[in-house]
Design a protein around this motif. Sequence first.
Motif, PDB file in Angstrom:
ATOM      1  N   UNK A 212      -8.357 -21.407 -16.515  1.00 24.59           N
ATOM      2  CA  UNK A 212      -9.695 -21.230 -17.080  1.00 24.59           C
ATOM      3  C   UNK A 212     -10.051 -19.744 -17.179  1.00 24.59           C
ATOM      4  N   UNK A 213      -9.694 -18.979 -16.146  1.00 17.65           N
ATOM      5  CA  UNK A 213     -10.029 -17.555 -16.152  1.00 17.65           C
ATOM      6  C   UNK A 213      -9.346 -16.811 -17.297  1.00 17.65           C
ATOM      7  N   UNK A 214      -8.039 -16.958 -17.412  1.00 16.88           N
ATOM      8  CA  UNK A 214      -7.313 -16.196 -18.425  1.00 16.88           C
ATOM      9  C   UNK A 214      -7.630 -16.671 -19.846  1.00 16.88           C
ATOM     10  N   UNK A 215      -7.800 -17.973 -20.030  1.00 11.71           N
ATOM     11  CA  UNK A 215      -8.117 -18.462 -21.376  1.00 11.71           C
ATOM     12  C   UNK A 215      -9.523 -18.034 -21.800  1.00 11.71           C
ATOM     13  N   UNK A 216     -10.495 -18.110 -20.858  1.00 12.72           N
ATOM     14  CA  UNK A 216     -11.853 -17.668 -21.178  1.00 12.72           C
ATOM     15  C   UNK A 216     -11.891 -16.173 -21.451  1.00 12.72           C
TER      16      UNK A 216
END
Length: 331
Positions: free
Chosen positions: A244-248
């Motif tokens: 979630x962190x890297x995609x966001x």
Amino acid sequence: MNELSQKQTLVVHGIAGAGSVALATAFTYPLDTMKVLIQVGSSTGKELDHAHVLTRLLSVSGNAGLFNGFGWLLVGRIFGLGARFGVYEILSAFYKDGRENNYLFASEALLAGVVAGAIEAVISSPFELIKLRMQVSSASYVPSSNFALEKGARTPLIARLLHGCYPDRRALDQYIGLISTLKAKNTNLTSALLEYPWTMTGSGSPPSVSNVRRPSDIISLEGWSTLWRGLRSGIVRDSVFGGVFFSTWQFLHQAMLDWKAAGMNPPPRLNEEVGPLSPLTVSLTAGFSASVAAAASHSFDTTRSRSQCTVLPKEYKGQGGQHSLLKLKKS
């Protein structure tokens, strides 16, 4: 000369990264301590609040209790974050290989973050377990010596597996009273019970976390595998967080680049031609991405914290343990 310059740059970046991790960890560690105590201390219909936890912590350990276990988390976070971002950079470089504009899709960042988070969980698990045990110990009351067995009554098994632990005399007397009505050939029932790991505390309950917080105590009483307890929930937590962190972050970062490029004339053909973004904007975007990722993975974090806080003595197969258990079975 060029190779020497690259090595110096790598060392400088490594030192700067470690220093940044240390500063961020020290700044947020008291909040992490509060979070862990609320997670392991709350139950159904009885959720602890921050004021109660802080009062309990300060009354037991003082201000130093807020940073109990900080060193273990710092070491684990340096290795864990290094593995997370290192694996992510390798995978993202693989995805971007051959593309002219050096572009990474959000879905590709999601997959790379999931893999990076899983590897981070495996590496940082032992450090997090010891850190959590120390945090919980900082808010745990030590039983009064009025109800503790005298030092001479400690059996060799307790002295070896539970350093500094003295069984509760009152609980042990009640425990003995419950089974004293049974026909028993063993006249020294107290010593026999204390030779069995599940009754070393005197009450038949698992030992307190405050007695099993050092690495040597954890390994001797619970075994090496305990250092990776809750690994499955930890892998899910870090995989969800990383994905979630890297995609966001990738989605928002590309949106900011597109927004900046919209006012340029002529329009840039590659992302590199847009130029650097504002450091404040980048920091706020990273913080927002981390907040979303933390919210998505919090339930798995609670599950892992409660699992690591549980003390489960391994089956003691030493001579003393086998002999005492046989005597109890014959009684």
